[in-house]
Scaffold this active site. Sequence first.
Site, mmCIF file in Angstrom:
data_model
loop_
_atom_site.group_PDB
_atom_site.id
_atom_site.type_symbol
_atom_site.label_atom_id
_atom_site.label_comp_id
_atom_site.label_asym_id
_atom_site.label_seq_id
_atom_site.Cartn_x
_atom_site.Cartn_y
_atom_site.Cartn_z
ATOM 1 N N GLU A 160 -81.730 -58.391 -113.949
ATOM 2 C CA GLU A 160 -82.176 -59.755 -113.656
ATOM 3 C C GLU A 160 -81.006 -60.730 -113.552
ATOM 4 O OE1 GLU A 160 -84.870 -60.212 -112.576
ATOM 5 O OE2 GLU A 160 -86.537 -59.357 -113.719
ATOM 6 N N HIS A 220 -85.000 -64.874 -121.018
ATOM 7 C CA HIS A 220 -86.112 -64.353 -120.216
ATOM 8 C C HIS A 220 -86.868 -63.337 -121.055
ATOM 9 C CE1 HIS A 220 -88.465 -62.250 -117.281
ATOM 10 N NE2 HIS A 220 -87.663 -61.195 -117.224
ATOM 11 N N HIS A 240 -90.891 -61.094 -121.660
ATOM 12 C CA HIS A 240 -92.167 -60.619 -121.138
ATOM 13 C C HIS A 240 -93.270 -60.924 -122.150
ATOM 14 C CE1 HIS A 240 -90.093 -57.380 -118.387
ATOM 15 N NE2 HIS A 240 -89.744 -58.620 -118.107
ATOM 16 N N TYR A 290 -98.881 -81.522 -126.028
ATOM 17 C CA TYR A 290 -97.824 -82.446 -125.601
ATOM 18 C C TYR A 290 -96.421 -81.835 -125.601
ATOM 19 C CZ TYR A 290 -96.830 -83.205 -130.616
ATOM 20 O OH TYR A 290 -96.511 -83.038 -131.936
ATOM 21 N N HIS A 332 -95.220 -61.372 -114.672
ATOM 22 C CA HIS A 332 -93.889 -60.919 -115.083
ATOM 23 C C HIS A 332 -93.508 -61.439 -116.463
ATOM 24 C CE1 HIS A 332 -89.454 -60.167 -113.673
ATOM 25 N NE2 HIS A 332 -89.562 -60.068 -114.988
ATOM 26 N N TYR A 368 -86.176 -88.514 -130.502
ATOM 27 C CA TYR A 368 -86.577 -87.593 -131.559
ATOM 28 C C TYR A 368 -85.374 -86.948 -132.224
ATOM 29 C CZ TYR A 368 -88.793 -83.601 -133.862
ATOM 30 O OH TYR A 368 -89.190 -82.674 -134.766
#
Length: 243
Positions: free
Chosen positions: A104, A122, A124, A143, A184, A239
């Site tokens: 990837e 990334h 799954h 939110y 994916h 924040y």
Amino acid sequence: MAEQRGDERGTRDVHGGARGAGESRLRSAHPEEARAWDDLVATARRTVSDGLVVGTSGNVSVRVGDTVLVTPSGVPYDRLAPDDVTGVDLDGRQVLGSLVPTSELPMHLAVYRTTGALAVVHTHAVHATAVSTLVSELPLIHYMAAALGGPVRVAPYATYGTDELADNMLRALADRSGCLLQNHGTVTHGATLDQAYDRIAQLEWMCRLWLTASSVPGPAPSLLSREQLTEVEERLRGYGQRG
């Protein structure tokens, strides 16, 4: 992609050019790269322990200068050691290590070439992947979507490891720090590995929340409006701790 191909010695660049293992280790990792590699491995292992990936599916990367350190293809994360550091330049040419980078890699490099991100995760994750098969955008169930830049889009399906998938992902990531990949998984990026990881964990949680609420018989879940989300985005700018 679930990369279950075992240790792949020898290297390649993002366009598929192969080199033998004997000529692949171009240089040693700098101290900053070595520290970043340790953090990357810890983050990759965390994706497994937290249930966001199974086996060697998913991948993690971090940018140090013009070098992108990335998990190698098909190597269990608990077997990665300091000497396994794997790195490429922004064109995908391998500059560190003898293990083949994740398949990837095009997705990771696309993020670094088009954003100021310094880390990409990334996975799954099961709930997020399930949601990616149902909608084109995650409904505004919470939110915390504001922490990802707004409503989370779903990138259309494309074969793993392809430029098409990377292009689809970039469109879904426009003005966002996270997206779903249809059938994916998920991708998030951030200024640090911790930030990218926190975002992907939040995304999985929101997907689980929406699936849970949607599965209850009766009225449909209440959703936030875009105006309500904008208000949260403004509040999030102040924040956390200062100084």
